[in-house]
Scaffold this active site. Sequence first.
Site, mmCIF file in Angstrom:
data_model
loop_
_atom_site.group_PDB
_atom_site.id
_atom_site.type_symbol
_atom_site.label_atom_id
_atom_site.label_comp_id
_atom_site.label_asym_id
_atom_site.label_seq_id
_atom_site.Cartn_x
_atom_site.Cartn_y
_atom_site.Cartn_z
ATOM 1 N N ARG A 27 15.010 10.893 15.456
ATOM 2 C CA ARG A 27 14.659 9.789 14.569
ATOM 3 C C ARG A 27 13.572 10.242 13.606
ATOM 4 N NH1 ARG A 27 15.899 4.486 15.421
ATOM 5 N NH2 ARG A 27 17.677 4.241 16.814
ATOM 6 N N GLU A 58 18.157 5.389 5.133
ATOM 7 C CA GLU A 58 19.455 6.031 4.924
ATOM 8 C C GLU A 58 20.438 5.045 4.307
ATOM 9 O OE1 GLU A 58 20.758 7.646 8.654
ATOM 10 O OE2 GLU A 58 19.018 8.946 8.877
ATOM 11 N N HIS A 63 22.586 12.979 8.343
ATOM 12 C CA HIS A 63 22.752 12.322 9.637
ATOM 13 C C HIS A 63 24.152 12.555 10.200
ATOM 14 C CE1 HIS A 63 21.009 8.814 12.210
ATOM 15 N NE2 HIS A 63 21.562 9.756 12.951
#
Length: 338
Positions: free
Chosen positions: A242, A271, A291
């Site tokens: 994270r 994001e 990601h």
Amino acid sequence: MTESARRLRVSILDDYQDVVRTLDCFSKLRGHDVTVFNDAVADVEVLAERLADADVLVLLRERTKIDEALLSRLPNLKLISQNGHIPHIDLDACTRHGVIAASALTSRPSYPTVEFTWGLILAAMRDIPLESAALRKGRWQSTVGLGLRGRTLGIYGLGRLGSMVARIGVAFGMEVLVWGRQGSLERAKDEGFQVAESRQELFEQSDVLSLHLRLNEGTTGLIGRDDLALMKPTALLVNTSRAELIRPGALAEALRAGRPGKAAVDVFEHEPVTDPDDPLVSLPNALCTPHLGFVERDNYEFAYGNAFDQIVAFAEGAPINVHNPDVLKRITRNEPRA
């Protein structure tokens, strides 16, 4: 879909790669009216307009926030379905509006994230993306990377994924050094890994430091500029967990200062990141990916499969994996929406 099941208008959000329709589990939605959205939208007005007719929303992880502002604009919504934890869904607001929030918390080990972590480590330590791009431009061998054997792999948080990353490090001939909460330290001793004498030692001694901490109130902003400044100028920081584990702006500042010398990052505070001038993405010593750790076909089959099973159960009148069970009482009593 059985004859007794309701036909539902299903909206699937944030399918960036337009992959959902190619999954085997997509057949579970046969007979329902399905709309798939491939872009990322945060604007409530836009979302409310495009989702106004939806009976069901399908989410993937935490890509879209569901709160009062949006729910109050979706009069037809009956079910939100996804897989995994749901910190982005306001359960109280869902209950007020008579919307069921269903999410299976069953999980499979995220082997793809572990594999991707090692892909980033190898790519960053040996400058693979840079060298590949240089070769396409006619340049031959412009950097000298670092190997892994004999170097120290720091693991901050030895949970399920951290343990798998550590074991692969051993296979590469690395010395594993662990820090974290008491559970991590005990697990490290059980698995024969060295425990750092202090948090400071972890940052100072790691040649590769990989973060594997859960995000919560105690770990948000846990790592700051002073911690990163302890790292070697030849070290690599890897974050596939994270972004919020590191204080805002601290990693970009540390990389500009040269400690650590490199970072490999797959997670961001906000994001998706689409700005090439993002402070972290634009740094030459930061290998940044969008990601992708969990983004793998088998993972998608599992996650979307659970979400679609919940839709099938709801259509049959027997909802499963409900996180706001009080809403079922409201629905049974036919109470009006807030």
